[in-house]
Design an enzyme around this catalytic site. Structure first.
Site, PDB file in Angstrom:
ATOM      1  N   GLY A   8       0.863  -1.184   0.000  1.00  0.00           N
ATOM      2  CA  GLY A   8       0.000   0.000   0.000  1.00  0.00           C
ATOM      3  C   GLY A   8       0.897   1.229   0.000  1.00  0.00           C
ATOM      4  N   GLY A  10      -0.294   4.378  -0.285  1.00  0.00           N
ATOM      5  CA  GLY A  10      -1.165   5.538  -0.051  1.00  0.00           C
ATOM      6  C   GLY A  10      -0.554   6.436   1.003  1.00  0.00           C
ATOM      7  N   VAL A  12      -0.515   6.466   4.399  1.00  0.00           N
ATOM      8  CA  VAL A  12       0.256   5.871   5.500  1.00  0.00           C
ATOM      9  C   VAL A  12       1.488   5.149   4.948  1.00  0.00           C
ATOM     10  CG1 VAL A  12       0.248   4.261   7.448  1.00  0.00           C
ATOM     11  CG2 VAL A  12      -1.794   5.624   6.970  1.00  0.00           C
ATOM     12  N   GLY A  13       1.291   4.326   3.912  1.00  0.00           N
ATOM     13  CA  GLY A  13       2.400   3.530   3.378  1.00  0.00           C
ATOM     14  C   GLY A  13       3.556   4.400   2.900  1.00  0.00           C
ATOM     15  N   ASP A  32       1.815  -1.577  -4.592  1.00  0.00           N
ATOM     16  CA  ASP A  32       0.419  -1.112  -4.619  1.00  0.00           C
ATOM     17  C   ASP A  32      -0.231  -1.636  -5.888  1.00  0.00           C
ATOM     18  OD1 ASP A  32      -1.985   0.707  -4.783  1.00  0.00           O
ATOM     19  OD2 ASP A  32      -0.999   1.634  -3.061  1.00  0.00           O
ATOM     20  N   ARG A  87     -14.970   2.087  12.205  1.00  0.00           N
ATOM     21  CA  ARG A  87     -13.919   1.204  11.704  1.00  0.00           C
ATOM     22  C   ARG A  87     -14.474  -0.167  11.307  1.00  0.00           C
ATOM     23  NH1 ARG A  87     -10.930   4.014  15.535  1.00  0.00           N
ATOM     24  NH2 ARG A  87      -9.018   4.885  14.719  1.00  0.00           N
ATOM     25  N   ASN A  94     -11.993  -4.939   3.690  1.00  0.00           N
ATOM     26  CA  ASN A  94     -10.577  -5.015   4.039  1.00  0.00           C
ATOM     27  C   ASN A  94     -10.142  -6.450   4.361  1.00  0.00           C
ATOM     28  OD1 ASN A  94      -9.937  -2.410   3.473  1.00  0.00           O
ATOM     29  ND2 ASN A  94      -9.982  -1.666   5.564  1.00  0.00           N
ATOM     30  N   ASN A 119      -7.066  -1.098   8.870  1.00  0.00           N
ATOM     31  CA  ASN A 119      -8.209  -1.186   9.792  1.00  0.00           C
ATOM     32  C   ASN A 119      -9.331  -2.070   9.255  1.00  0.00           C
ATOM     33  OD1 ASN A 119      -7.656   0.341  12.128  1.00  0.00           O
ATOM     34  ND2 ASN A 119      -7.760   2.220  10.906  1.00  0.00           N
ATOM     35  N   HIS A 174      -8.085  -0.964  18.822  1.00  0.00           N
ATOM     36  CA  HIS A 174      -7.888   0.348  18.216  1.00  0.00           C
ATOM     37  C   HIS A 174      -9.253   0.879  17.833  1.00  0.00           C
ATOM     38  CE1 HIS A 174      -5.937   3.576  16.228  1.00  0.00           C
ATOM     39  NE2 HIS A 174      -6.191   3.173  15.006  1.00  0.00           N
TER      40      HIS A 174
END
Ligand code: NAD
Length: 307
Positions: A8, A10, A12-13, A32, A87, A94, A119, A174
């Site tokens: 990934g 994006g 965060v990655g 990705d 979430r 996911n 998540n 989380h």
């Protein structure tokens, strides 16, 4: 240099890749499904190296073969939370993505440590653990380091003290059910219960619980990534440099804290082989009940997915 795979590329990655390169934690490969994006971001980061002074290689690919031989694989693939979305709403989509990502990690990086970020974190960690068969020492998730970072930020803001002097511990999943532990939260060793009135602690704890949503609501599209990526990189550093840091991580519990067959955040020792130990704190009845309630949410999700 060690090799770090990031699935990934994006928000965060890519931020994980950049911070890891800046610390020269290893050579980094981002994978990705969007053509050109991991390649373009990787080249851009590589070109920052001469200015920022790092020599980590950064490459991007649409082919999982690129993570071959990785020591650590950080999984950030998936769909981010939208404003107002819980979430757990992300669960099914996911879950499919993480199953396929994990199968690829098993094929190309069978010796790796998997650090889950996608998540709903605690359930995705459980899926990667189950699909990979790597065992709980090598499959765990980042959430608590971020939640603690938010908690520490708000404490420092409230007291007007250095963020560096704050230290915190948060257990549980989380999400809204996380279990902050004020009596294990300190400023230079002083418990915050001696520095702040209970109402203020309660307010800070609530803001911490809502920390992800606060940023989602501000951004309107997408969710937080600077602090999440910083938290991930702290964990990667502890693994690759064998620092043995004690951090909260989502890990499979096999009787610890009276819980079985569920991944939730607890303090662990993080070193070269991954989770090298789980620390079992003596909890009050209320804290233990809160942790069990939090774990119950994820046990329910595991049931819903028939895992
Ligand atoms: P993003 O949308 O910016 O990036 C996700 C990337 O994953 C996209 O580039 C997408 O193309 C890619 N992707 C989707 N399916 C893929 C697949 N099968 N293989 C490879 N790549 C694939 O989202 P983001 O902001 O980077 O967030 C990523 C994930 O991290 C989300 O699930 C988000 O909720 C989660 N997150 C977790 C934490 C935490 O503390 N654990 C914090 C922030 C975000």
């Amino acid at each position: 240099m060690p090799k770090i795979g990031v699935v990934g590329s994006g928000n965060v990655g890519a931020t994980v890749a950049l911070y890891a390169a800046q610390l020269e934690l290893g050579d980094i490969t981002m994978v990705d499904i969007i053509e050109g994006v991991p390649q373009g971001k990787a080249l851009d980061m590589l070109e920052a190296g001469p200015v920022l002074g790092y020599d980590s290689q950064v490459v991007g690919s649409n082919d999982y073969a690129a993570i071959e031989g990785a020591d650590v694989v950080v999984v950030t693939a998936g769909l981010a939370r939208k404003p107002g979305q819980d979430r757990l709403d992300l669960l099914k989509k996911n879950a499919e993505i993480i199953t396929s990502v994990t199968e690829n990690i098993v094929t190309y990086a069978p010796q790796s440590i998997i650090l889950m970020v996608s998540n709903p974190l605690d359930v995705m960690t459980y899926i990667a653990l189950t699909v990979s068969g790597f065992g709980r020492k090598r499959v765990f998730g980042q959430a608590g380091v971020l939640d603690c970072a938010r908690y520490r930020t708000f404490i420092a803001m409230e007291l007007g003290v250095s963020m560096e002097d704050t230290s915190a511990m948060i257990l549980g999943g989380h999400g809204d059910t996380m279990v902050p532990l004020p009596r294990y939260t300190t400023v230079s060793g002083i418990p915050i219960t001696e520095l702040l009135p209970q109402e203020t602690i309660d307010r800070i704890v609530q803001r911490t619980r809502d920390g992800g949503a606060e940023i989602v609501n501000l951004l309107k599209t997408g969710s937080a990534y600077y602090a999440p990526a910083a938290a991930v990189v702290q964990m990667v550093e502890s693994i690759l440099r064998g620092k043995n840091r004690i951090v909260p991580a989502s890990v499979l519990l096999e009787g610890e804290y009276g819980l079985h067959g569920v991944c939730v955040g607890v303090p662990v020792k993080l070193g070269r082989s991954g989770v090298e130990g789980i620390i079992e704190l003596k909890l009050t009845d209320a804290e233990r009940a809160a942790l069990h309630a939090s774990a119950g949410v994820y046990q329910q999700s595991i049931k819903e997915l028939n895992l």
